[in-house]
Scaffold this motif. Structure first.
Motif, PDB file in Angstrom:
ATOM      1  N   PHE A 197       0.791  -1.223   0.000  1.00 29.91           N
ATOM      2  CA  PHE A 197       0.000   0.000   0.000  1.00 29.91           C
ATOM      3  C   PHE A 197       0.827   1.279   0.000  1.00 29.91           C
ATOM      4  CE2 PHE A 197      -2.478  -3.279   2.350  1.00 29.91           C
ATOM      5  CZ  PHE A 197      -3.432  -3.497   1.356  1.00 29.91           C
ATOM      6  N   GLY A 198       2.146   1.140  -0.020  1.00 31.52           N
ATOM      7  CA  GLY A 198       2.998   2.311  -0.171  1.00 31.52           C
ATOM      8  C   GLY A 198       3.249   3.100   1.091  1.00 31.52           C
ATOM      9  N   THR A 199       2.773   2.644   2.238  1.00 31.93           N
ATOM     10  CA  THR A 199       3.020   3.356   3.493  1.00 31.93           C
ATOM     11  C   THR A 199       2.894   2.392   4.656  1.00 31.93           C
ATOM     12  OG1 THR A 199       2.280   5.170   4.944  1.00 31.93           O
ATOM     13  CG2 THR A 199       0.590   4.015   3.715  1.00 31.93           C
ATOM     14  N   ASP A 200       3.668   2.651   5.724  1.00 32.72           N
ATOM     15  CA  ASP A 200       3.533   1.845   6.943  1.00 32.72           C
ATOM     16  C   ASP A 200       2.878   2.651   8.059  1.00 32.72           C
ATOM     17  OD1 ASP A 200       5.485   3.616   7.647  1.00 32.72           O
ATOM     18  OD2 ASP A 200       7.040   2.137   8.056  1.00 32.72           O
ATOM     19  N   ASP A 201       2.330   3.815   7.710  1.00 34.72           N
ATOM     20  CA  ASP A 201       1.684   4.687   8.692  1.00 34.72           C
ATOM     21  C   ASP A 201       0.196   4.365   8.733  1.00 34.72           C
ATOM     22  OD1 ASP A 201       0.631   6.670  10.264  1.00 34.72           O
ATOM     23  OD2 ASP A 201       1.763   8.296   9.333  1.00 34.72           O
ATOM     24  N   LEU A 202      -0.273   3.844   9.858  1.00 32.18           N
ATOM     25  CA  LEU A 202      -1.673   3.430   9.964  1.00 32.18           C
ATOM     26  C   LEU A 202      -2.643   4.601   9.867  1.00 32.18           C
ATOM     27  CD1 LEU A 202      -1.229   0.652  12.631  1.00 32.18           C
ATOM     28  CD2 LEU A 202      -2.452   0.369  10.483  1.00 32.18           C
ATOM     29  N   LYS A 203      -2.194   5.813  10.171  1.00 29.97           N
ATOM     30  CA  LYS A 203      -3.074   6.970   9.984  1.00 29.97           C
ATOM     31  C   LYS A 203      -3.375   7.179   8.511  1.00 29.97           C
ATOM     32  CE  LYS A 203      -2.041   9.586  14.180  1.00 29.97           C
ATOM     33  NZ  LYS A 203      -1.539  10.860  14.754  1.00 29.97           N
ATOM     34  N   GLU A 204      -2.389   6.906   7.650  1.00 26.75           N
ATOM     35  CA  GLU A 204      -2.616   6.999   6.217  1.00 26.75           C
ATOM     36  C   GLU A 204      -3.409   5.793   5.715  1.00 26.75           C
ATOM     37  OE1 GLU A 204       0.938   7.626   4.002  1.00 26.75           O
ATOM     38  OE2 GLU A 204       1.692   9.190   5.332  1.00 26.75           O
TER      39      GLU A 204
ATOM     40  N   VAL B  85     -11.719   4.421  14.949  1.00 28.47           N
ATOM     41  CA  VAL B  85     -11.677   4.973  16.311  1.00 28.47           C
ATOM     42  C   VAL B  85     -10.235   5.215  16.748  1.00 28.47           C
ATOM     43  CG1 VAL B  85     -12.118   4.437  18.741  1.00 28.47           C
ATOM     44  CG2 VAL B  85     -13.890   4.015  17.036  1.00 28.47           C
ATOM     45  N   LEU B  86      -9.352   4.270  16.431  1.00 26.83           N
ATOM     46  CA  LEU B  86      -7.967   4.373  16.879  1.00 26.83           C
ATOM     47  C   LEU B  86      -7.184   5.452  16.152  1.00 26.83           C
ATOM     48  CD1 LEU B  86      -6.880   0.630  17.227  1.00 26.83           C
ATOM     49  CD2 LEU B  86      -7.235   2.268  19.076  1.00 26.83           C
ATOM     50  N   PHE B  87      -7.411   5.605  14.846  1.00 24.62           N
ATOM     51  CA  PHE B  87      -6.504   6.445  14.059  1.00 24.62           C
ATOM     52  C   PHE B  87      -7.159   7.618  13.343  1.00 24.62           C
ATOM     53  CE2 PHE B  87      -4.689   2.123  14.132  1.00 24.62           C
ATOM     54  CZ  PHE B  87      -3.524   2.400  14.807  1.00 24.62           C
ATOM     55  N   GLN B  88      -8.492   7.678  13.314  1.00 23.58           N
ATOM     56  CA  GLN B  88      -9.135   8.767  12.579  1.00 23.58           C
ATOM     57  C   GLN B  88     -10.060   9.620  13.422  1.00 23.58           C
ATOM     58  OE1 GLN B  88      -8.312   9.398   9.343  1.00 23.58           O
ATOM     59  NE2 GLN B  88      -6.856   7.722   9.578  1.00 23.58           N
ATOM     60  N   SER B  89     -10.363   9.193  14.637  1.00 27.63           N
ATOM     61  CA  SER B  89     -11.319   9.936  15.455  1.00 27.63           C
ATOM     62  C   SER B  89     -10.693  11.191  16.028  1.00 27.63           C
ATOM     63  CB  SER B  89     -11.840   9.058  16.596  1.00 27.63           C
ATOM     64  OG  SER B  89     -10.776   8.691  17.448  1.00 27.63           O
ATOM     65  N   ASP B  90     -11.513  12.185  16.300  1.00 27.00           N
ATOM     66  CA  ASP B  90     -11.063  13.400  16.975  1.00 27.00           C
ATOM     67  C   ASP B  90     -12.192  13.888  17.872  1.00 27.00           C
ATOM     68  OD1 ASP B  90     -12.906  14.792  15.346  1.00 27.00           O
ATOM     69  OD2 ASP B  90     -11.409  14.965  13.758  1.00 27.00           O
ATOM     70  N   ASP B  91     -11.969  15.026  18.481  1.00 24.71           N
ATOM     71  CA  ASP B  91     -12.958  15.530  19.439  1.00 24.71           C
ATOM     72  C   ASP B  91     -14.025  16.382  18.779  1.00 24.71           C
ATOM     73  OD1 ASP B  91     -10.309  16.037  21.822  1.00 24.71           O
ATOM     74  OD2 ASP B  91     -11.591  14.289  21.498  1.00 24.71           O
ATOM     75  N   THR B  92     -13.988  16.490  17.467  1.00 27.66           N
ATOM     76  CA  THR B  92     -14.957  17.321  16.766  1.00 27.66           C
ATOM     77  C   THR B  92     -16.311  16.630  16.707  1.00 27.66           C
ATOM     78  OG1 THR B  92     -13.180  18.160  15.384  1.00 27.66           O
ATOM     79  CG2 THR B  92     -15.414  18.493  14.583  1.00 27.66           C
TER      80      THR B  92
END
Length: 658
Positions: free
Chosen positions: A485-492, A533-540
């Protein structure tokens, strides 16, 4: 030695793999063998060319030039190429303009040998564009040698962008209503949250706990360490957070994770967990795994806060610095008597308010210390302090600050080490979840990776992924994620534009492993929800923000349709390969090509509206529509080739060569 592109499967799965690894495969291809030699030869010698004869007389240069514009089949037609170059494109009766083929126009314009034009062969930027086109065309050809439909898909995607241009990020006129809504939603969130790098304040204790309770392994760890009652699991999130905080205060003496899991205290916390887990009858292997994962995740969650608390604790215990900060930061009179956790939080929040950062290594560095001292002088003077006392204090504090703090010790979240640590902590969180590992293990084919390592002698025979150490699992996860997938960053990976690809890969692999569709959907839904929930959630308040964005969207002027859909379809139908691509992608019979052009355009428009939600080709390049179009083409190509034994990609490539 030439490089053969790797496409492990046909159809959509193969296309997704090719897209996710495109940059790496393309780079390996252009650096290999004869292609690299031809590219270097062209770059070194094209500047010496001053006429069409020079170009035509050097076959190595000419091979690069014609292939860059899809004219490699014409390389032996010297007279045709010479007229195309020499007549240029400024006159209506120039050969390139009369050929009714945009390739000849671009070929002629690229070198500038025509009347009223200036030769471009000495223009390194212009010639680099020729080289880029040559390499792209060569790569597409190499892909075609593996899978012809993939080559046609690559060509179509590139041609659409060449014809209609790259989507303008600021131009919403080409976007659908849904896409405009999503864009507006993103902008709304940016306005609420500010820039990613913006320091918004000190993370509250409550917010830290909200992050903790979303991680299954941390709740297991703390349930044992704090002896939480079983009923805690049934509480809603706010009640659960309060229950943990109350219990932590009793057991650890603080509910602040940056305090009880600071370097000075965390070993006591870990020891408490190990002791209580042993008493509870857990196996030593499970205890070690939970302890190790929890330590790594908690370290990352509290790292910056703990480090800064140490800095401010040092300041609070140095009388000259403490007195200085009390005035400069307008601290409360009883700051010295406050609970340590509360005092550190006040220090940091006030520092952000006054200095713009809570890191002494930043506000006290050589570039900023004078401004900090000026703030103190001004506030000390307003308080009635004598000038002599102010000057004396400034000299003392300046000396301490300059010898104590500096940029090299800045505690940031954007250093390479911190970024890597945060990425690793994300994978540790994944390893400790209940539903996610099965999803990612299948999507990333970790068992296949283990088999490869065993075959290479890097792992012992009989090794399994579940039996590997945490660090070995981490290495496989990151390597496979980057490869596929071209990245090892779970946020991406878990973002709105990547999670669909990851989920599709999981579904494909799970189906190949014989799993039922029910369980495939079940585990995919659980995993996607947990990952979000782990990597995309925020307080908005996302729902409210989205509704507000939609309300603003309803007031947008949507009357400017731009160039007509008909004129755009005429442009596409002027390129036979693109016409063939569209026929297959939209599921139209070849007989459409025999219809009157105006009737054919109406058929294309109606079908595009049904399939893609728009009849304007310029909108196909926006959002995910181009990917949808390519996926349709690949799927229908497979179906046709199975039914007829003849790939529609072959027909498209034959037309490309004309």
């Amino acid at each position: 030695m030439s490089y053969t592109p790797l496409i492990p499967s046909s159809g959509v799965a193969g296309w997704n793999f090719l897209q996710s690894t495109y940059d790496r495969q393309y780079e390996a291809f252009v650096q290999a063998g004869q292609l690299k030699n031809d590219t270097e030869y062209f770059a070194e010698n094209i500047g010496k060319v001053t006429s069409s004869d020079d170009l035509l007389n050097d076959r190595r240069l000419l091979q690069v030039a014609v292939k860059a514009f899809g004219l490699e089949e014409e390389i032996n037609y010297r007279a045709l190429l010479q007229r195309t170059l020499n007549e240029g494109t400024t006159a209506d009766d120039a050969l390139a303009n009369k050929m009714n083929d945009e390739r000849y126009v671009k070929f002629s314009e690229a070198f500038g040998f025509g009347p009223g034009q200036s030769a471009k062969t000495a223009d390194s930027k212009a010639m680099q564009e020729v080289i880029d086109s040559f390499q792209s065309a060569s790569f597409e050809e190499a892909v075609g040698n593996v899978d012809e439909t993939m080559r046609t898909a690559l060509f179509a995607k590139r041609a659409m962008l060449e014809v209609f241009g790259e989507p303008d990020e600021d131009d919403v006129s080409q976007l659908s209503v849904k896409e405009r809504a999503l864009r507006e939603f993103d902008l709304t969130l940016q306005e609420i949250n500010g820039d990613e790098d913006e320091e918004l304040g000190v993370k509250s204790v409550e917010d830290q706990w909200k992050e903790i309770v979303q991680r299954d392994v941390l709740t297991d760890f703390l349930n044992t360490t704090l002896r939480m009652p079983v009923a805690t699991a049934g509480l809603d999130d706010d009640e659960k957070v309060q229950a943990y905080r109350d219990r932590a205060t009793i057991v650890f003496g603080s509910d602040d994770p940056t305090v009880f899991f600071s370097p000075d205290n965390k070993e006591a916390v870990l020891s408490a967990y190990r002791s209580r887990a042993t008493v509870a009858g857990e196996t030593s292997a499970d205890i070690a795994k939970t302890s190790d994962l929890s330590e790594r995740i908690l370290d990352q969650l509290v790292a910056r806060g703990s480090a800064l608390n140490e800095e401010w604790d040092f300041i609070s215990r140095q009388e000259p610095l403490a007195d200085f900060m009390k005035i400069a930061l307008d601290l409360p009179d009883d700051i010295a008597n406050r609970d340590t956790s509360e005092a550190m939080r006040i220090y940091r929040e006030k520092a952000i308010e006054i200095f713009g950062t809570d890191d002494p290594n930043v506000f006290a560095n050589d570039a900023n210390v004078d401004e900090v001292l000026s703030i103190y002088r001004e506030k000390a003077s307003e308080s009635g302090m004598r000038n002599s006392e102010i000057s004396s204090n400034v000299r003392t504090v300046e000396t301490i600050l300059k010898f104590t703090y500096g940029d090299e010790d800045a505690i940031t979240n954007d250093s390479p080490e911190q970024i890597t640590a945060e990425i690793d902590a994300g994978w540790f969180s994944v390893m400790g979840q209940t539903g996610v590992p099965r999803f990612l293990n299948t999507a990333l084919d970790v068992n296949g990776a283990v088999d490869d390592l065993i075959a290479a002698g890097d792992l012992e025979a009989g090794s399994t992924f579940d039996g590997l150490s945490i660090d070995e699992k981490l290495s496989i996860y990151k390597d496979k994620a980057t490869e596929l997938f071209g990245t090892d960053d779970l946020k991406e990976l878990t973002g709105p534009y990547q999670i669909g690809i990851v989920s599709d890969t999981y579904r494909t692999n799970a189906a190949a492993n014989g799993e039922s569709s029910f369980f495939i959907n079940y585990y995919a839904q659980i995993a996607e929800r947990e990952l979000d929930v782990l990597f995309q959630s925020d307080d908005t308040d996302a729902e409210q923000a989205f509704e507000e964005a939609l309300e603003r969207l309803r007031t947008m002027n949507d009357e400017d349709d731009g160039p007509s859909a008909n004129s755009q379809w005429f442009t596409i139908m002027g390129q036979q390969a693109m016409t063939d691509f569209m026929q297959v992608a939209l599921g139209l019979p070849k007989e459409v090509g025999q219809m009157d052009i105006d009737q054919a355009v109406e058929v294309y428009k109606r079908k595009a509206e049904q399939v893609l939600g728009t009849d304007k080709p310029s909108e196909f390049i926006s959002g995910d529509k181009m990917d949808d179009l390519v996926n349709l083409y690949l799927t229908r190509s497979q179906m046709r080739s199975i039914g007829s034994g003849y790939s529609s990609g072959s027909a498209a490539l034959m037309m490309l060569r004309r």
